[in-house]
Design a protein around this motif. Structure first.
Motif, mmCIF file in Angstrom:
data_model
loop_
_atom_site.group_PDB
_atom_site.id
_atom_site.type_symbol
_atom_site.label_atom_id
_atom_site.label_comp_id
_atom_site.label_asym_id
_atom_site.label_seq_id
_atom_site.Cartn_x
_atom_site.Cartn_y
_atom_site.Cartn_z
ATOM 1 N N TRP A 1 0.133 -14.068 13.533
ATOM 2 C CA TRP A 1 1.297 -14.163 12.647
ATOM 3 C C TRP A 1 0.899 -13.713 11.255
ATOM 4 O O TRP A 1 -0.269 -13.813 10.853
ATOM 5 C CB TRP A 1 1.820 -15.592 12.625
ATOM 6 C CG TRP A 1 2.276 -16.059 13.974
ATOM 7 C CD1 TRP A 1 1.573 -16.807 14.877
ATOM 8 C CD2 TRP A 1 3.524 -15.759 14.596
ATOM 9 N NE1 TRP A 1 2.308 -17.000 16.015
ATOM 10 C CE2 TRP A 1 3.516 -16.367 15.879
ATOM 11 C CE3 TRP A 1 4.647 -15.044 14.207
ATOM 12 C CZ2 TRP A 1 4.580 -16.286 16.755
ATOM 13 C CZ3 TRP A 1 5.722 -14.957 15.080
ATOM 14 C CH2 TRP A 1 5.682 -15.576 16.336
ATOM 15 N N ILE B 1 3.646 -17.190 4.648
ATOM 16 C CA ILE B 1 3.543 -16.934 6.082
ATOM 17 C C ILE B 1 4.929 -17.029 6.702
ATOM 18 O O ILE B 1 5.657 -18.006 6.510
ATOM 19 C CB ILE B 1 2.553 -17.911 6.732
ATOM 20 C CG1 ILE B 1 1.150 -17.689 6.142
ATOM 21 C CG2 ILE B 1 2.529 -17.725 8.253
ATOM 22 C CD1 ILE B 1 0.105 -18.685 6.597
ATOM 23 N N ARG C 1 5.979 -17.057 9.967
ATOM 24 C CA ARG C 1 6.219 -17.989 11.069
ATOM 25 C C ARG C 1 4.886 -18.493 11.595
ATOM 26 O O ARG C 1 3.859 -17.821 11.496
ATOM 27 C CB ARG C 1 7.011 -17.327 12.206
ATOM 28 C CG ARG C 1 7.278 -18.328 13.330
ATOM 29 C CD ARG C 1 8.588 -18.147 13.985
ATOM 30 N NE ARG C 1 8.564 -17.471 15.269
ATOM 31 C CZ ARG C 1 7.971 -17.919 16.362
ATOM 32 N NH1 ARG C 1 7.247 -19.026 16.351
ATOM 33 N NH2 ARG C 1 8.071 -17.260 17.492
ATOM 34 N N TYR C 2 4.930 -19.685 12.162
ATOM 35 C CA TYR C 2 3.788 -20.302 12.821
ATOM 36 C C TYR C 2 4.146 -20.505 14.292
ATOM 37 O O TYR C 2 5.305 -20.415 14.686
ATOM 38 C CB TYR C 2 3.458 -21.646 12.167
ATOM 39 C CG TYR C 2 3.155 -21.563 10.695
ATOM 40 C CD1 TYR C 2 1.878 -21.282 10.241
ATOM 41 C CD2 TYR C 2 4.162 -21.758 9.741
ATOM 42 C CE1 TYR C 2 1.601 -21.205 8.881
ATOM 43 C CE2 TYR C 2 3.900 -21.679 8.390
ATOM 44 C CZ TYR C 2 2.612 -21.395 7.965
ATOM 45 O OH TYR C 2 2.341 -21.315 6.618
ATOM 46 N N THR D 1 1.896 -23.323 21.139
ATOM 47 C CA THR D 1 0.605 -23.797 20.648
ATOM 48 C C THR D 1 -0.431 -23.934 21.754
ATOM 49 O O THR D 1 -1.623 -24.055 21.467
ATOM 50 C CB THR D 1 0.766 -25.152 19.937
ATOM 51 O OG1 THR D 1 1.380 -26.085 20.839
ATOM 52 C CG2 THR D 1 1.624 -25.014 18.695
ATOM 53 N N VAL E 1 -3.577 -15.891 11.738
ATOM 54 C CA VAL E 1 -2.851 -15.546 10.516
ATOM 55 C C VAL E 1 -3.481 -14.305 9.886
ATOM 56 O O VAL E 1 -4.705 -14.210 9.762
ATOM 57 C CB VAL E 1 -2.904 -16.705 9.497
ATOM 58 C CG1 VAL E 1 -2.380 -16.259 8.140
ATOM 59 C CG2 VAL E 1 -2.096 -17.895 10.003
ATOM 60 N N GLN F 1 -0.192 -22.941 2.400
ATOM 61 C CA GLN F 1 0.228 -22.089 3.502
ATOM 62 C C GLN F 1 -0.745 -22.166 4.685
ATOM 63 O O GLN F 1 -0.332 -22.261 5.844
ATOM 64 C CB GLN F 1 0.349 -20.646 3.021
ATOM 65 C CG GLN F 1 1.532 -20.412 2.100
ATOM 66 C CD GLN F 1 2.867 -20.439 2.828
ATOM 67 O OE1 GLN F 1 3.177 -19.562 3.617
ATOM 68 N NE2 GLN F 1 3.661 -21.472 2.566
ATOM 69 N N ALA G 1 -0.878 -23.520 8.853
ATOM 70 C CA ALA G 1 -1.427 -22.798 10.005
ATOM 71 C C ALA G 1 -2.352 -23.697 10.813
ATOM 72 O O ALA G 1 -2.363 -23.660 12.053
ATOM 73 C CB ALA G 1 -2.173 -21.544 9.538
ATOM 74 N N ARG H 1 -0.326 -26.192 12.793
ATOM 75 C CA ARG H 1 0.421 -25.551 13.871
ATOM 76 C C ARG H 1 -0.499 -24.859 14.872
ATOM 77 O O ARG H 1 -0.045 -24.104 15.730
ATOM 78 C CB ARG H 1 1.416 -24.541 13.305
ATOM 79 C CG ARG H 1 2.460 -25.116 12.373
ATOM 80 C CD ARG H 1 3.309 -26.182 13.016
ATOM 81 N NE ARG H 1 3.980 -25.686 14.204
ATOM 82 C CZ ARG H 1 4.507 -26.453 15.139
ATOM 83 N NH1 ARG H 1 4.424 -27.773 15.029
ATOM 84 N NH2 ARG H 1 5.100 -25.926 16.180
ATOM 85 N N ALA I 1 -2.656 -22.476 14.559
ATOM 86 C CA ALA I 1 -2.877 -21.032 14.407
ATOM 87 C C ALA I 1 -4.283 -20.826 13.860
ATOM 88 O O ALA I 1 -4.488 -20.417 12.713
ATOM 89 C CB ALA I 1 -1.837 -20.426 13.483
ATOM 90 N N TRP J 1 -8.271 -15.679 11.660
ATOM 91 C CA TRP J 1 -7.766 -15.551 10.297
ATOM 92 C C TRP J 1 -8.371 -14.305 9.691
ATOM 93 O O TRP J 1 -9.597 -14.134 9.693
ATOM 94 C CB TRP J 1 -8.153 -16.753 9.440
ATOM 95 C CG TRP J 1 -7.325 -17.984 9.645
ATOM 96 C CD1 TRP J 1 -6.394 -18.221 10.608
ATOM 97 C CD2 TRP J 1 -7.380 -19.169 8.844
ATOM 98 N NE1 TRP J 1 -5.845 -19.472 10.470
ATOM 99 C CE2 TRP J 1 -6.433 -20.083 9.389
ATOM 100 C CE3 TRP J 1 -8.109 -19.560 7.733
ATOM 101 C CZ2 TRP J 1 -6.225 -21.353 8.854
ATOM 102 C CZ3 TRP J 1 -7.900 -20.815 7.192
ATOM 103 C CH2 TRP J 1 -6.962 -21.708 7.744
ATOM 104 N N GLY K 1 8.781 -21.296 9.150
ATOM 105 C CA GLY K 1 7.680 -21.260 10.092
ATOM 106 C C GLY K 1 7.982 -21.903 11.424
ATOM 107 O O GLY K 1 7.186 -21.827 12.356
#
Length: 1000
Positions: A400, A408, A410-411, A417, A425, A452, A456, A459, A461, A465, A902
């Motif tokens: 994302w 950001i 969306r998560y 998940t 991200v 932010q 992540a 969630r 994410a 990165w 998000g």
């Protein structure tokens, strides 16, 4: 209730008690002489490593040996240990579990419990042990769970000993000591699996610098292995920096190079070091786009008509990367970071990924394709394909992205998940695109990054990165925070970013006293806040109001204060530390302050010229000098250390005409008045606080008619005006000297000066007006007379009428009080803060344009569901108003950070607002927007991200004068409120809004 602001005393205690150089909360060094001696009494413990360990671990062990020597001046021996090796001294034994036969033997002999790291990703363990090998009674052992676990263990020790990861890239001096003692340490699996940065070399800085330093006549680009590793020259480059930062993943420079083609050593050396290579969001299958396709491709970059040639092109990339650790980018965008051509279908892209996975299966016949790391970046329009129903295999990581401005989009949702490939991200601190490029200087805030990225983490994410760092410099601190937070997110929270990151970072880099380190942290927090209010590339001469609330003057004073503070620290440093401080703090502060000063003075120049004031001319000269001085900062940077960083500050940044960088810096427009000609009304010009008008004579801002305007009644002051004063400018309207006097007909009006002289060389005086409120009851009027006499001219007289309104609140009231026609409240300063279901509005200290923001926390509270309107966590602000708008109306502006929910496009960001017992009114202030676009007004030159704020306007009726409570209810997470302004009749425009009202 709120995040804790750290006192200087606690900072002093923190720095003096911990003495930690590492930023990941793992300290491997101690001052205790009872611990393991790395170096003492001029002798160093030998370093042993197995000859069968990973080459990258052996190379890092060589760095470790060199680091110890840099710190102590004593070079330990480094030995590929075998059973036949001669045993002498108490050694440091280094190696990788499951790879090093030496470590296998040590674990067995010393009976080390390695269960905490065995089979984990990038973990390490270090401690002193007994009887590790036959004939060896004691040793200090550093064990990595895998290749990078060992490497990170070594570099964590080096950092703890006093070697910053930026010792070459930012010239941070090594902290020397005659003795070193190791205390044992460990680190588990990082929060984020793949952590790294993207060198987005979009000219002119990084490429010009590299061309000068690393150009050869046998590679087509300066981004060769000398730039990335430079192993033969013993100069630490990108790969070593990445690993010292505890990163592991790189998207290489792409616009002027092809990583896998230009230098055949690039891919080999990345793997040899231990760096996982990838390619950017628009470069599939380890091939550079557009360069490689332009050179080797055949036909159009269009899979619907040229699938065979494109497939063969990708096959070469897969085969070339096959021997090395690679995270493959899948999918497809247009050639040169553009959207695919109109009409491309989701089915076609699904076929693209199917073909790409087939190529991976063919290249790795004995490996299940689901075990080969792959990432699909949902950048810009690509996110829309996914949300419109495009399916991708579960094992592909969904990357994302932000909106290119640190928000950001969306998560992962709850049903995403648990994907085996996870999510990640792609984030920016540098960008080329609308509404403006921003790639000159630091203009992002660490509290914003945290806010932010913490979403992540919550969630899930956390698979990949990647940070777009542009030219890498000058984003050193942002880069390290991004990777450090991804390495161990558990040590940070919204309240400890200074104490856990900025202060230890400053202490590590500059070795200052605790008090000066705290000052550096304050400098960093201030200048990054000032730059993030609006990127410097978006500044102009009227960004800040020149007349209302003294905003431009206040902002200028803020910049002057932070520049002076940085100067004081810089001038106190020794010559070895000054280059690092210059790069990391002094240059961005001074260059930004100079640019801000230039724009603000240009605004005042234009205003003074419109007012027929002679001072416009000296301000024009000031602007010209500041504009030329801008280049001096660039030149100073380039001459630093005999030109080591020449070209790194080549980026243009002043005088944008549209989104793309200007081809040269351009000074803002200035105006001049004729210095030998007197203004028509006479030698004296009068300017008033809060007005762009001027008297005597005509000015379009004097009244609605714009000519033949009456004498001004513009100066009003009440007991709760935050500034506590007003001013009158007495200025020259030409070359003629005049004497002036000013007086009033009341004793309660205080003037800081009553007479003086204005000359061409000293063309204006500011008179400050205050009120003795003990002598004023209710609203009282004063007549002010300003007289001027000039040789050979008729006397001049200008009356100004002043109103003082001694507003009084009832005894016992506590809260914000109306002053100057409105009530301005920093969101963090709530009277009451009520939690619901464990979720509470929580302060983000240092975040945003003024002091902070508040957001519902934890963001996953209430079982990831939103709150019913009026039932969510509640902020209450008690206020007292003396006035209302027509018919008992109050207008409220809530300043909210631009961000995305998000949780999906069907859940708009929202909060609810009310006054007193009125029904809460929900504010769905972001329109529903397709995933392929951003909301209207998002990326215009004066839009949401340009202004770093969204103004949410509401109207409240049937409000009486007196005591009230404004209420803000949480509905959705990810809403960050910074400020609330209540207009009771005289709120004027200011970029940052009115200053905060007085609270009693």
């Amino acid at each position: 209730m709120w995040g804790t602001h750290v006192s200087l005393a606690s900072v002093l205690w923190l720095l003096l008690s911990r003495q930690v150089h590492a930023l990941n909360a793992v300290n491997c060094a101690t001052s205790s002489t009872k611990a393991f001696s790395v170096v003492s009494s001029g002798k160093a413990a030998p370093i042993w490593i197995g000859s069968d360990d990973w080459p990258g671990v052996q190379r890092a062990a060589s760095d470790f040996q060199s680091d110890i020597q840099k710190v102590t001046g004593v070079k330990p021996s480094l030995t590929n240990f075998t059973s036949n090796a001669k045993v002498s001294g108490i050694p440091i034994i280094v190696g990788t579990l499951g790879r090093s036969s030496l470590i296998s033997q040590v674990v067995k002999n010393a009976k080390i419990d390695v269960s905490s790291i065995n089979g984990t990703w990038e973990s390490f363990w270090a401690s002193e042990v007994s009887n590790p090998l036959p004939g060896v009674k004691q040793a200090y052992v550093i064990i990595g769970a895998d290749k990078r676990g060992s490497i990170f263990g070594l570099y964590t020790h080096s950092e703890s000993f006093g070697v910053s990861p930026w010792y070459w890239w930012a010239d941070v001096p090594v902290k020397t000591s005659k003795s070193l003692f190791a205390s044992g340490c460990q680190h588990g699996t990082p929060t984020v699996k793949y952590r790294g940065f993207f060198l987005n070399d979009e000219q002119p800085a990084l490429q010009n610098w590299a061309q000068e330093k690393f150009n050869t006549n046998w590679t087509a680009t300066p981004f060769n292995h000398f730039f990335y590793s430079n192993n033969t020259h013993s100069i630490p480059q990108i790969f070593e920096l990445m690993l010292r930062l505890k990163g592991n993943y790189l998207w290489p420079a792409q616009w002027s190079s092809s990583f896998g083609v230009d230098d055949p050593e690039n891919q080999f050396l990345a793997d040899w070091y231990g760096v996982v290579m990838g390619t950017s969001h628009e470069e599939p299958m380890a091939r550079s786009i557009p360069n490689e396709w332009n050179e080797f491709g055949s036909g159009p970059w269009d899979f619907s008509v040229n699938a065979d040639n494109i497939t063969e092109f990708w096959k070469v990339g897969v085969e070339r990367a096959k021997p090395y650790e690679t995270l493959y980018t899948v999918g497809m965008r247009g050639n040169g970071d553009e959207p695919l051509s109109t009409g491309e279908s989701i089915g076609l892209l699904e076929n693209v990924i199917s073909v790409q996975r087939g190529l991976l299966s063919d290249a790795f016949p004995n490996t299940n394709v689901s075990k080969i790391p792959q990432v699909w970046c949902l950048y810009k329009e690509v996110q829309g394909y996914y949300q419109d129903g495009m399916t991708v295999p579960d094992d592909i990581t969904l990357l994302w992205t932000d909106d290119n401005w640190g928000n950001i989009r969306r998560y992962p949702l709850q049903n995403e998940t648990s994907r085996s490939g996870g999510a990640g991200v792609y984030y920016h601190v540098d960008y080329v695109g609308t509404p403006r490029d921003y790639k000159w200087i630091q203009s992002s805030q660490i509290p914003k990054h945290y806010e932010q990225l913490s979403l992540a983490v919550t969630r899930n994410a956390t698979q990949v990165w990647i940070l777009n760092v542009g030219d890498l410099k000058p984003y050193e601190r942002d880069t390290e925070f991004f990777i450090t937070y991804g390495y161990n997110a558990s040590i940070y929270n919204q309240a400890n970013l200074d104490t856990a990151y900025v202060i230890p970072w400053a202490q590590r880099e500059f070795g200052l006293s605790a008090s000066k380190t705290a000052q550096v942290a304050e400098i960093i927090g201030n200048f990054t806040r000032y730059n993030s209010r609006r990127k410097p590339e978006l500044w102009n001469s009227t960004t800040y109001s020149l007349t209302n609330y003294n905003e431009a003057d206040t902002v200028l004073a803020e910049w002057q204060a932070v520049a002076a503070a940085s100067d004081a620290i810089y001038n106190s440093l020794d010559k070895n530390t000054q280059p690092a401080f210059f790069q990391l703090v002094q240059h961005p502060v001074q260059a930004s302050a100079n640019l801000a000063n230039m724009y603000i003075q240009a605004g005042f120049n234009q205003l003074r010229a419109s007012q027929a004031r002679l001072s416009a001319n000296s301000l024009a000269v000031t602007v010209e000098n500041l504009f030329e001085h801008d280049f001096d900062f660039e030149s100073e940077y380039h001459s630093l250390l005999d030109g080591k960083w020449d070209h790194i500050m080549d980026q243009t940044h002043a005088g944008y005409y549209y989104w793309q960088q200007p081809m040269t810096n351009t000074m803002p427009s200035v105006s001049r008045v004729q210095s030998k000609k007197q203004a028509l009304p006479g030698p004296m010009r009068i300017g008033l606080d809060g007005s762009a008008g001027a008297w005597p004579g005509d000015n379009p801002n004097d009244c609605a008619q714009q000519y033949s305007c009456p004498n001004p009644y513009l100066l009003t002051l009440d007991n709760y005006t935050p500034s506590g004063s007003r001013y009158i400018d007495i200025a020259a309207g030409g070359p003629n000297t005049f004497q002036w006097t000013i007086n009033s007909n009341v004793t309660w009006l205080k003037l800081n000066s009553t007479k003086g002289t204005v000359t061409a060389s000293s063309p204006e005086t500011r008179i400050k007006l205050t009120v003795d409120w003990s002598k004023v009851t209710g609203a009282q009027y004063a007549a002010i007379q300003i007289n001027a006499t000039a040789k050979g001219q008729a006397p001049m007289n200008q009356p100004v009428f002043f109103i003082a309104n001694n507003t009084v609140v009832p005894k016992g009231f506590k809260g914000f009080v109306e002053g100057d026609g409105g009530i301005s409240i920093e969101a963090a300063h709530a009277t009451r803060n009520t939690a619901v279901n464990g979720v509470q509005w929580t302060e983000l200290p240092g975040y945003g344009r003024t002091i902070s923001g508040v957001t519902p926390y934890p963001p996953t509270g209430n079982n990831d569901q939103n709150f019913t309107v009026g039932a969510g966590p509640l902020l209450e602000y008690d206020f007292y108003n003396f006035n209302t708008l027509v018919n008992g109306t109050l207008n409220v502006t809530t300043y909210v950070s631009p961000s995305f929910n998000g949780y999906g496009d069907d859940r708009r960001l929202a909060f609810a607002i009310s006054i007193d017992d009125a029904s809460p009114a929900p504010q769905y202030f972001m329109p529903l927007t397709p995933a392929t676009t951003t909301p209207a007004g998002w990326d215009t030159p004066d839009g949401f991200v340009a202004n770093s704020i969204v103004s949410v306007n509401t109207q409240h009726t049937n409000i009486t004068t007196g005591n009230h409570t404004l209420k803000i209810y949480a509905i959705e997470p990810a809403v960050v409120v910074q400020k609330i302004v209540i207009n009771t009749g005289n709120v004027r425009y200011a970029y940052l809004g009115p200053p905060e009202s007085i609270r009693v």
